[in-house]
Design a protein around this motif. Structure first.
Motif, PDB file in Angstrom:
ATOM      1  N   MET A 105       0.806  -0.940   0.019  1.00  0.00           N
ATOM      2  CA  MET A 105       0.215  -0.150   0.077  1.00  0.00           C
ATOM      3  C   MET A 105       0.503   1.376  -0.140  1.00  0.00           C
ATOM      4  O   MET A 105       0.457   1.839  -0.742  1.00  0.00           O
ATOM      5  CB  MET A 105      -0.746  -0.422   1.249  1.00  0.00           C
ATOM      6  N   ALA A 106       2.032   1.562   0.516  1.00  0.00           N
ATOM      7  CA  ALA A 106       3.183   3.121   0.846  1.00  0.00           C
ATOM      8  C   ALA A 106       3.174   2.694   0.292  1.00  0.00           C
ATOM      9  O   ALA A 106       3.360   3.632  -1.322  1.00  0.00           O
ATOM     10  CB  ALA A 106       4.172   2.360   2.139  1.00  0.00           C
ATOM     11  N   TYR A 107       3.888   1.652  -0.790  1.00  0.00           N
ATOM     12  CA  TYR A 107       4.716   1.631  -2.401  1.00  0.00           C
ATOM     13  C   TYR A 107       3.449   2.296  -3.898  1.00  0.00           C
ATOM     14  O   TYR A 107       3.844   3.288  -4.000  1.00  0.00           O
ATOM     15  CB  TYR A 107       5.036   0.339  -2.846  1.00  0.00           C
ATOM     16  N   GLY A 108       2.368   1.118  -3.283  1.00  0.00           N
ATOM     17  CA  GLY A 108       1.575   2.361  -4.474  1.00  0.00           C
ATOM     18  C   GLY A 108       1.490   3.689  -4.145  1.00  0.00           C
ATOM     19  O   GLY A 108       0.867   4.489  -5.082  1.00  0.00           O
ATOM     20  N   SER A 109       1.337   4.191  -2.850  1.00  0.00           N
ATOM     21  CA  SER A 109       0.659   5.215  -2.595  1.00  0.00           C
ATOM     22  C   SER A 109       1.953   6.062  -3.140  1.00  0.00           C
ATOM     23  O   SER A 109       1.559   7.373  -3.940  1.00  0.00           O
ATOM     24  CB  SER A 109       0.435   5.957  -1.295  1.00  0.00           C
ATOM     25  N   SER A 110       3.616   5.983  -3.012  1.00  0.00           N
ATOM     26  CA  SER A 110       4.119   6.538  -3.378  1.00  0.00           C
ATOM     27  C   SER A 110       4.573   6.681  -5.222  1.00  0.00           C
ATOM     28  O   SER A 110       4.265   7.297  -5.481  1.00  0.00           O
ATOM     29  CB  SER A 110       5.554   6.172  -2.749  1.00  0.00           C
ATOM     30  N   LEU A 111       3.831   5.766  -5.270  1.00  0.00           N
ATOM     31  CA  LEU A 111       4.065   5.841  -7.207  1.00  0.00           C
ATOM     32  C   LEU A 111       2.731   6.466  -7.944  1.00  0.00           C
ATOM     33  O   LEU A 111       3.243   6.869  -8.662  1.00  0.00           O
ATOM     34  CB  LEU A 111       4.179   4.132  -7.512  1.00  0.00           C
ATOM     35  N   ALA A 112       1.515   6.596  -6.916  1.00  0.00           N
ATOM     36  CA  ALA A 112       0.968   7.779  -7.546  1.00  0.00           C
ATOM     37  C   ALA A 112       1.072   8.857  -7.206  1.00  0.00           C
ATOM     38  O   ALA A 112       0.820   9.332  -8.607  1.00  0.00           O
ATOM     39  CB  ALA A 112      -0.385   6.477  -7.132  1.00  0.00           C
ATOM     40  N   ALA A 113       1.944   9.440  -6.238  1.00  0.00           N
ATOM     41  CA  ALA A 113       1.811  10.507  -6.309  1.00  0.00           C
ATOM     42  C   ALA A 113       3.177  10.812  -7.171  1.00  0.00           C
ATOM     43  O   ALA A 113       3.253  11.820  -7.746  1.00  0.00           O
ATOM     44  CB  ALA A 113       2.531  10.691  -4.919  1.00  0.00           C
ATOM     45  N   HIS A 114       4.237  10.026  -7.792  1.00  0.00           N
ATOM     46  CA  HIS A 114       5.443   9.882  -8.165  1.00  0.00           C
ATOM     47  C   HIS A 114       4.841  10.258  -9.220  1.00  0.00           C
ATOM     48  O   HIS A 114       5.299  11.410 -10.417  1.00  0.00           O
ATOM     49  CB  HIS A 114       6.066   9.494  -8.249  1.00  0.00           C
ATOM     50  N   GLY A 115       3.465   9.438  -9.802  1.00  0.00           N
ATOM     51  CA  GLY A 115       3.439   9.369 -11.590  1.00  0.00           C
ATOM     52  C   GLY A 115       2.200  11.080 -11.410  1.00  0.00           C
ATOM     53  O   GLY A 115       2.379  11.433 -12.929  1.00  0.00           O
ATOM     54  N   LYS A 116       1.042  11.460 -10.657  1.00  0.00           N
ATOM     55  CA  LYS A 116       1.382  12.458 -10.650  1.00  0.00           C
ATOM     56  C   LYS A 116       1.244  13.987 -10.570  1.00  0.00           C
ATOM     57  O   LYS A 116       1.711  14.379 -12.119  1.00  0.00           O
ATOM     58  CB  LYS A 116      -0.473  12.794  -9.332  1.00  0.00           C
ATOM     59  N   GLU A 117       3.002  13.461  -9.977  1.00  0.00           N
ATOM     60  CA  GLU A 117       3.688  15.055 -10.546  1.00  0.00           C
ATOM     61  C   GLU A 117       4.479  15.444 -11.717  1.00  0.00           C
ATOM     62  O   GLU A 117       4.787  15.986 -12.123  1.00  0.00           O
ATOM     63  CB  GLU A 117       4.140  14.569  -8.911  1.00  0.00           C
ATOM     64  N   LEU A 118       4.593  13.895 -12.055  1.00  0.00           N
ATOM     65  CA  LEU A 118       5.219  13.967 -13.451  1.00  0.00           C
ATOM     66  C   LEU A 118       4.661  14.295 -14.510  1.00  0.00           C
ATOM     67  O   LEU A 118       4.455  14.852 -15.548  1.00  0.00           O
ATOM     68  CB  LEU A 118       5.451  12.159 -13.936  1.00  0.00           C
ATOM     69  N   VAL A 119       3.075  13.664 -14.400  1.00  0.00           N
ATOM     70  CA  VAL A 119       1.795  14.340 -15.534  1.00  0.00           C
ATOM     71  C   VAL A 119       1.714  15.785 -15.072  1.00  0.00           C
ATOM     72  O   VAL A 119       1.504  16.934 -16.340  1.00  0.00           O
ATOM     73  CB  VAL A 119       0.360  13.224 -15.190  1.00  0.00           C
ATOM     74  N   ASP A 120       1.729  16.733 -13.756  1.00  0.00           N
ATOM     75  CA  ASP A 120       1.271  17.753 -13.373  1.00  0.00           C
ATOM     76  C   ASP A 120       2.724  18.453 -14.500  1.00  0.00           C
ATOM     77  O   ASP A 120       2.421  19.587 -15.071  1.00  0.00           O
ATOM     78  CB  ASP A 120       1.236  18.202 -12.512  1.00  0.00           C
TER      79      ASP A 120
END
Length: 275
Positions: A94-109
């Motif tokens: 769960m922690a790895y998925g949350s960090s991956l989603a946050a990193h992907g959102k940052e790249l998209v932005d």
């Protein structure tokens, strides 16, 4: 002297008193008193109870874990460390998925403006009802309009709702969708409507729009004309023609070919003057 003792029940509350007598004499002392605790026999229910008592975990055989957690749920851990130790694999995932989603959102932005100019598109959709009404009137009858200059504020064009000469994408987008629907209506009156034909109509309209934009860009490049018009501006100006096309199709449905060609010719001249 012979002493004999016994218990005597007194009152409705179930109290019993211990009494003693000697040689048949009346009882002379109460040594102690206690209250009898009613003992329920297995399988015997309270006659005054409407529903079964499910709050007792031991009597129902649900185990100690339900009684500790309350309401049938296990007790929550007291700290995040205890929860992590209880199920480390799922918590780590769960922690790895949350960090991956946050990193992907940052790249998209960060990189979304490279592919889709969202900030510029917001400018082209900054319209209101008054602007739409004035712009439609200008597209249909532009002959009395005098000032065609786009207003600027600190080297930036003002929003379309403040300047009727500014290009927008709201009217072209809505006009394109309306044109496809009106074309489907026209096909339906001729008993030729089908989803395939409607999709073909939309695809051909988009293809012609793309060809027009490419032709203008190529012409500007060959003639080496410097202009402030962007590709989005060209799409906006070329999309205004759908307003006249809608009018022509509607007049064709109401008045036949004569009404269609008259309105279509008027709209072509109006677009020529507007451009």
């Amino acid at each position: 002297e012979e002493e004999s003792c016994g218990w005597r029940r007194s009152g409705w509350q179930g109290w019993s008193h211990r009494f003693c007598r000697i040689n048949g004499s009346p009882p002379f002392a109460f040594a102690a008193s206690k209250r009898r605790i009613p003992v329920s026999q297995p399988g015997m229910a309270d006659p005054h109870q409407l529903f079964d008592d499910t709050s007792s975990a031991q009597s129902r055989g649900y185990g100690a874990q339900r009684a500790a957690g309350g309401l049938g749920y296990p007790a929550s851990s007291a700290s995040p460390q205890a929860a992590f130790l209880a199920d480390p694999v799922s918590n780590m995932a769960m922690a790895y998925g949350s960090s991956l989603a946050a990193h992907g959102k940052e790249l998209v932005d960060k990189n979304i403006d490279r592919f889709i100019p969202v900030t510029k598109l917001k400018y082209y959709f900054a319209v209101d009802t008054m602007y739409v009404g004035k712009k439609l009137g200008l597209l249909v009858f532009p002959y009395l309009h005098q000032d065609w200059e786009v207003q600027y504020q600190q080297d930036t064009p003002v929003a379309p709702r403040f300047d009727v000469n500014a290009p927008d994408l709201y009217i072209p987008a809505m006009a394109f969708i309306t044109y496809i629907l009106v074309a489907g209506l026209a096909l339906g009156t001729q008993d030729r409507f089908s989803p395939d034909l409607l999709g073909l109509q939309a695809s051909s309209a988009l293809a012609w729009l793309a060809l027009e934009v490419l032709a203008i860009l190529l012409s500007l490049y060959l003639v080496t004309i410097n202009t402030d018009l962007t590709t989005i501006d060209l799409v906006a100006f070329l999309g205004y023609k759908y307003v006249g096309m809608i009018g022509g199709v509607l007049m064709g449905l109401l008045f036949g070919k004569t009404g269609y060609y008259l309105v279509l010719g008027w709209c072509c001249v109006s677009i020529f003057v507007f451009m």
